[in-house]
Motif scaffolding. Structure first.
Motif, PDB file in Angstrom:
ATOM      1  N   ASP A  14       0.827  -1.208   0.000  1.00 15.67           N
ATOM      2  CA  ASP A  14       0.000   0.000   0.000  1.00 15.67           C
ATOM      3  C   ASP A  14       0.861   1.258   0.000  1.00 15.67           C
ATOM      4  N   LEU A  15       1.908   1.269   0.824  1.00 16.77           N
ATOM      5  CA  LEU A  15       2.804   2.417   0.850  1.00 16.77           C
ATOM      6  C   LEU A  15       3.533   2.574  -0.484  1.00 16.77           C
ATOM      7  N   ARG A  16       3.947   1.481  -1.033  1.00  9.73           N
ATOM      8  CA  ARG A  16       4.663   1.523  -2.312  1.00  9.73           C
ATOM      9  C   ARG A  16       3.763   2.033  -3.429  1.00  9.73           C
ATOM     10  N   ASP A  17       2.483   1.675  -3.385  1.00  5.27           N
ATOM     11  CA  ASP A  17       1.554   2.169  -4.401  1.00  5.27           C
ATOM     12  C   ASP A  17       1.498   3.693  -4.413  1.00  5.27           C
ATOM     13  N   ARG A  18       1.544   4.309  -3.237  1.00  7.39           N
ATOM     14  CA  ARG A  18       1.524   5.766  -3.185  1.00  7.39           C
ATOM     15  C   ARG A  18       2.773   6.358  -3.837  1.00  7.39           C
ATOM     16  N   GLU A  19       3.917   5.716  -3.605  1.00  3.63           N
ATOM     17  CA  GLU A  19       5.146   6.204  -4.228  1.00  3.63           C
ATOM     18  C   GLU A  19       5.113   5.997  -5.735  1.00  3.63           C
ATOM     19  N   ASP A  21       2.440   6.065  -7.557  1.00  4.03           N
ATOM     20  CA  ASP A  21       1.559   7.098  -8.090  1.00  4.03           C
ATOM     21  C   ASP A  21       2.331   8.395  -8.319  1.00  4.03           C
ATOM     22  N   TRP A  22       3.243   8.704  -7.404  1.00  8.56           N
ATOM     23  CA  TRP A  22       4.077   9.901  -7.550  1.00  8.56           C
ATOM     24  C   TRP A  22       5.048   9.748  -8.721  1.00  8.56           C
ATOM     25  N   ARG A  25       3.302   5.176 -13.360  1.00  7.68           N
ATOM     26  CA  ARG A  25       3.178   3.721 -13.454  1.00  7.68           C
ATOM     27  C   ARG A  25       3.861   3.131 -14.683  1.00  7.68           C
ATOM     28  N   ARG A 244      10.862   6.466  -1.620  1.00 12.88           N
ATOM     29  CA  ARG A 244      10.596   7.281  -0.425  1.00 12.88           C
ATOM     30  C   ARG A 244      11.769   8.219  -0.144  1.00 12.88           C
ATOM     31  N   ARG A 247      11.943  11.056  -2.788  1.00 15.12           N
ATOM     32  CA  ARG A 247      10.944  12.091  -2.524  1.00 15.12           C
ATOM     33  C   ARG A 247      11.311  12.893  -1.279  1.00 15.12           C
ATOM     34  N   GLU A 337       1.482   4.925  13.208  1.00 15.91           N
ATOM     35  CA  GLU A 337       1.569   4.169  11.950  1.00 15.91           C
ATOM     36  C   GLU A 337       2.765   3.224  11.978  1.00 15.91           C
TER      37      GLU A 337
END
Length: 378
Positions: A14-19, A21-22, A25, A244, A247, A337
């Motif tokens: 889930d965390l990786r998906d956010r990265e 998206d930034w 894909r 991460r 960014r 978290e």
């Protein structure tokens, strides 16, 4: 055996998906550091099909591959690596592994290039050599003639490579000298200096957030290459960690995309490398937060103990206790978290799983607290 981290590093999905998206894909990924072999004294094994399975699990495309340690020499293992790359449909790209203490080292290096290798892997710890070394210098000179890479183990278990790397780079400016494992053996010495040596690069096959932030703040982004270290780790956690950190230090998606694979494509083709700008420095990473540093220190102890076959449950418990904070504490949300991931690590240990099952959850908590200040307002 499959890559050992699968399926445990899915904890970061889930965390990786956010990265992602930034990043975007459609960015092609090219892993700079993977191994295959069946005779390494450390007991790890991997087949090429298992590397490709792990690449697919992470949605990644290609990887450099080379032989694991082989006590009986590298000619046969290099043949297998070359054949595996040739049969992979372009998914795997071969480096020839060279033992500079072997009497036929230079002959083997030439043979590997003639048979399809795009460079070389040298491992001073497992193959027992230091720098400077006359045969290593010959290998680097050969790579420089063809503008190809030489990947050095530059992680734990070795003295520093130091000035020898800079001297070889200066003497062979077309060689691409890649320091593996974030160059932790030499990062403090070389990181601030490599901007003057654009042929010296670092791969990201490491896990500790302080080392990784040091890499990303001191080394120009054009001299950093994404890497996983398969089969010792899977590709999902290291790709999350790389993004991460990129960014956190203020890199752009375009710079991160080059680290993910674009620059490595140029490295192996002998093309001119992209200039992605200077190292960003450490201003972007924010304040030191002692609550976060306490969690990082305990997780570091737990992970190191686990990697060495010891019981890391006590420092892991201290890391979780370190996430406690009053209801109105400034950092409570981040600590809460992180605590959730530490709880997953504890649960996996309690279930009697392979101890490696706990480390990805624990390291994810480390990344969250280690980058929280940098990303608070982004």
């Amino acid at each position: 055996m499959p890559v050992r981290a699968l399926p445990f590093d899915a904890v970061v999905d889930d965390l990786r998906d956010r990265e992602l998206d930034w990043l975007g894909r459609d960015v092609p990924w090219f892993d700079a550091h993977t191994h295959i072999g069946h005779h390494d004294p450390d007991g790890f094994e991997a087949d090429p099909e298992e590397l490709i399975e792990a690449l697919d699990a992470a949605g990644q495309q290609r990887a450099l591959v080379f032989a694991m340690q082989e006590p009986d020499g590298y000619r046969g293992p290099n043949d297998w690596v070359l054949r595996s790359a040739a049969e992979s449909g372009g998914r795997l790209v071969a480096l020839g592994r060279i033992d500079p203490n072997a009497p036929d080292a230079i002959e083997e290096a030439h043979r590997c290039l003639e048979d399809g290798a795009v460079g070389f892997k040298l491992h001073p710890r497992s193959d027992g050599f230091g720098l400077p070394h006359p045969v290593v210098e010959q290998v680097v000179e050969l790579a420089g003639r063809h503008a190809l890479p030489v990947l050095f183990h530059a992680g734990r278990g070795i003295p520093d490579l130091g000035e020898s790397i800079l001297e070889m780079s200066a003497a062979n400016p077309d060689a691409r000298l890649i320091l593996a494992h974030a160059g932790i053996s030499d990062l403090g010495l070389l990181g601030p200096r490599v901007a003057e040596h654009p042929g010296v690069l670092f791969d990201t096959s490491w896990w500790h957030i302080s080392d990784m932030l040091t890499l990303f703040t001191t080394v120009p982004p054009g001299q950093i290459l994404y890497a996983s270290d398969m089969p010792y780790g899977g590709p999902r956690f290291p790709s999350f960690l790389m993004l991460r950190c990129a960014r956190a230090v203020g890199l752009s998606p375009e710079q991160a995309a080059a680290i993910a694979g674009g620059q490595l494509e140029r490295v192996i083709s002998g093309s001119e490398l992209m200039d992605l700008g200077p190292a960003p420095g450490d201003a972007a990473i924010g304040r030191r937060v002692l609550a976060y540093e306490r969690v990082i220190s305990y997780i570091t102890a737990a992970v190191n103990m686990t990697f060495r076959g010891a019981d890391g449950s006590e420092p892991l418990a201290l890391a979780r206790l370190g996430c406690q904070a009053p209801e109105d504490a400034e950092h409570r949300a981040v600590l809460s978290e992180a605590e959730e991931f530490i709880a997953v690590a504890q649960q996996r240990l309690g279930e009697g799983l392979d101890p490696i099952a706990c480390v990805h959850a624990a390291m994810t908590a480390m990344v969250l607290v280690g980058t929280a200040e940098a990303l608070e307002n982004r």
